[in-house]
Scaffold this active site. Structure first.
Site, PDB file in Angstrom:
ATOM      1  N   TRP A  86       0.078   9.250  33.936  1.00  0.00           N
ATOM      2  CA  TRP A  86      -1.129   9.783  33.409  1.00  0.00           C
ATOM      3  C   TRP A  86      -1.185  11.295  33.681  1.00  0.00           C
ATOM      4  O   TRP A  86      -1.630  12.091  32.828  1.00  0.00           O
ATOM      5  CB  TRP A  86      -2.627   8.965  33.656  1.00  0.00           C
ATOM      6  CG  TRP A  86      -2.681   7.946  32.744  1.00  0.00           C
ATOM      7  CD1 TRP A  86      -2.540   6.346  33.588  1.00  0.00           C
ATOM      8  CD2 TRP A  86      -2.725   7.893  31.455  1.00  0.00           C
ATOM      9  NE1 TRP A  86      -2.748   5.608  32.527  1.00  0.00           N
ATOM     10  CE2 TRP A  86      -2.713   6.378  31.107  1.00  0.00           C
ATOM     11  CE3 TRP A  86      -2.591   8.496  30.310  1.00  0.00           C
ATOM     12  CZ2 TRP A  86      -2.927   5.721  29.711  1.00  0.00           C
ATOM     13  CZ3 TRP A  86      -2.803   8.012  29.043  1.00  0.00           C
ATOM     14  CH2 TRP A  86      -2.638   6.639  28.773  1.00  0.00           C
ATOM     15  N   ASP A 122      -9.071  13.726  36.629  1.00  0.00           N
ATOM     16  CA  ASP A 122      -9.294  12.592  35.677  1.00  0.00           C
ATOM     17  C   ASP A 122      -9.432  11.141  36.206  1.00  0.00           C
ATOM     18  O   ASP A 122      -8.584  10.679  36.899  1.00  0.00           O
ATOM     19  CB  ASP A 122      -7.823  12.448  34.880  1.00  0.00           C
ATOM     20  CG  ASP A 122      -7.696  11.085  33.870  1.00  0.00           C
ATOM     21  OD1 ASP A 122      -8.764  10.441  33.844  1.00  0.00           O
ATOM     22  OD2 ASP A 122      -6.570  10.969  33.401  1.00  0.00           O
ATOM     23  N   LYS A 132     -12.550   1.646  31.310  1.00  0.00           N
ATOM     24  CA  LYS A 132     -12.082   0.951  32.701  1.00  0.00           C
ATOM     25  C   LYS A 132     -13.114   0.428  33.419  1.00  0.00           C
ATOM     26  O   LYS A 132     -13.363  -0.820  33.764  1.00  0.00           O
ATOM     27  CB  LYS A 132     -11.228   1.792  33.370  1.00  0.00           C
ATOM     28  CG  LYS A 132      -9.562   1.964  32.989  1.00  0.00           C
ATOM     29  CD  LYS A 132      -9.544   2.782  31.797  1.00  0.00           C
ATOM     30  CE  LYS A 132      -7.959   2.865  30.971  1.00  0.00           C
ATOM     31  NZ  LYS A 132      -7.366   4.113  31.254  1.00  0.00           N
TER      32      LYS A 132
HETATM   33  C1  LIG Z   1      -6.567   4.948  30.399  1.00  0.00           C
HETATM   34  C2  LIG Z   1      -6.440   6.214  30.972  1.00  0.00           C
HETATM   35  C3  LIG Z   1      -6.093   7.486  30.335  1.00  0.00           C
HETATM   36  C4  LIG Z   1      -6.260   7.405  28.598  1.00  0.00           C
HETATM   37  O1  LIG Z   1      -7.529   7.236  28.357  1.00  0.00           O
HETATM   38  P1  LIG Z   1      -7.935   7.176  26.777  1.00  0.00           P
HETATM   39  O2  LIG Z   1      -9.412   7.131  27.029  1.00  0.00           O
HETATM   40  O3  LIG Z   1      -7.382   6.147  26.010  1.00  0.00           O
HETATM   41  O4  LIG Z   1      -7.340   8.566  26.372  1.00  0.00           O
HETATM   42  C5  LIG Z   1      -6.010   8.591  30.772  1.00  0.00           C
HETATM   43  N1  LIG Z   1      -5.924   8.710  32.058  1.00  0.00           N
HETATM   44  C6  LIG Z   1      -6.078   7.460  32.988  1.00  0.00           C
HETATM   45  C7  LIG Z   1      -5.972   7.675  34.462  1.00  0.00           C
HETATM   46  C8  LIG Z   1      -6.420   6.277  32.421  1.00  0.00           C
HETATM   47  O5  LIG Z   1      -6.601   5.470  33.052  1.00  0.00           O
END
Ligand SMILES: *Cc1c(COP(=O)(O)O)cnc(C)c1O
Length: 360
Positions: A103, A172, A196
């Protein structure tokens, strides 16, 4: 009769608390006696405004967010933020990015289209550890430092954060938000897709230090500007009302479970149980360095990969679903987000032991 619910180890969209789903079901046809569902009334209505205000106040309380930080809700997911962060925070057109997994790599690729990105971490193609902070090559005039505190696919998590008093630390938090207490004041900006740990997909949380709002240039399209979003209470246009509503119920649920301290204790316990089961066996394997093993996403492989398809098929038949690892890593992955009960982890471990007895 209630339909059978499986233990759902999906990495995202992910399992939600049963109590939350039941409340959604109860309130679906008429939200707070307004005669319509939350999806069918104005986001400017008293019912929705109250919900929005209460959810922001609750999040502030839960995460202990200092008063010089603002909370925004946007759309476009964490992936949208990969571009919005550089668009809004850049001053000199340069930022540092730690590359610790799938990511963070995606975040780097998106930012590279907009600004000059310095990959500050040593090359690390296996993504099974995080390099020591004193090995990071930070650039002198970076506008911010970006990290991914939990790498959802590689199962690597930060348990300490780099000291970046010089530049804002941007994180993030998609797959670790609200999983344990966090010192928000260490960060300039946090963002997380909700699907999540916070609710359904379609809503993205941003927590931003007030002074950074001034960085959003007035040349930006309004929908992409943190400053504009804040000026309009995240309702520059119609927000994702249903996702926001479910998120508000999840926050309430977290509070009832003892807040982030309660969540942290439970999540540490769940992860410890599963790692111990993996480490105690010669049949299963997790490659991540012990000091950065994720509490949320636990990838593992079978030492004999021939059995993996059977493992997944029989697990699903036992009500243990969505354990397949990401295609970038292979093997298995158990995501143990807030809403996964301890009993689900225990059921998985029991199944793993039984499978090993039969095939090992
Ligand atoms: C799932 C995830 C993403 C992607 O998220 P979206 O909402 O689908 O754009 C980005 N970074 C991390 C760490 C993730 O777990």
């Amino acid at each position: 009769m209630l339909p059978q619910r499986a233990y759902n180890f999906s990495p995202g969209p992910a399992t939600l608390p049963m109590e939350v789903l039941q409340q959604v079901q109860q309130e679906l046809l008429s939200f707070k006696n307004c005669g319509a569902s939350i999806m069918e009334i104005s986001h400017r209505s008293r019912e929705f405004s109250t919900l929005a205000e209460q959810s922001i106040a609750r999040l502030r309380r839960l995460m202990n967010i200092p008063s010089n930080y603002e909370i925004l809700f946007m759309q476009g997911g964490a992936t949208g933020q990969f571009s919005l962060v550089p668009m809004n925070l850049t001053v000199h057109g340069k930022a540092d990015y730690a590359n610790t997994g799938y990511w963070s790599d995606k975040a780097i690729q998106a930012a590279t289209k907009l600004i000059d990105v310095n990959r500050c971490t040593p090359d690390n193609r296996t993504y099974t550890s995080i390099s020591k902070f004193d090995q990071w090559q930070l650039s002198p005039h970076a506008d911010y430092l970006h990290i991914t505190p939990n790498e959802t696919i590689h199962g690597v998590e930060f348990f300490e954060f780099p000291n970046s008093s010089e530049v804002p630390l941007v994180a993030d938090m998609s797959s670790t938000i609200c999983s344990r207490p966090l010192e928000v004041s260490r960060f300039g900006l946090l963002y997380a897709g909700a699907q999540k740990n916070l609710g359904p997909s379609g809503i993205t949380l941003i927590i931003i230090r007030q002074d950074l709002l001034a960085r959003s240039s007035s040349d930006l399209p309004r929908m992409f500007s943190y400053r504009e979003m804040h000026a309009h209470d995240s309702m520059l246009n119609t927000p994702p009302v249903f996702a926001w509503y479910v998120l508000s119920l999840v926050l309430e649920w977290i509070e009832q479970q003892g807040g982030l301290v309660g969540m942290g204790e439970r999540n540490a316990h769940k992860a410890a149980l599963l790692y111990a089961a993996i480490d105690d066996s010669d049949f299963y394997h997790n490659a991540v360095a012990h000091d950065c093993r994720s509490w949320m996403n636990i990838p593992f492989s079978l030492v004999d990969t021939r059995y993996e398809a059977d493992f997944l098929r029989l697990a699903a038949a036992e009500g243990l679903r969505n354990l397949k690892g990401h295609r970038a890593v292979g093997g298995m992955r158990a995501s143990l987000y807030n809403a996964m009960p301890v009993a689900g982890v225990q059921a998985l471990i029991e199944y793993m032991r039984e499978f090993e007895r039969r095939r090992g």
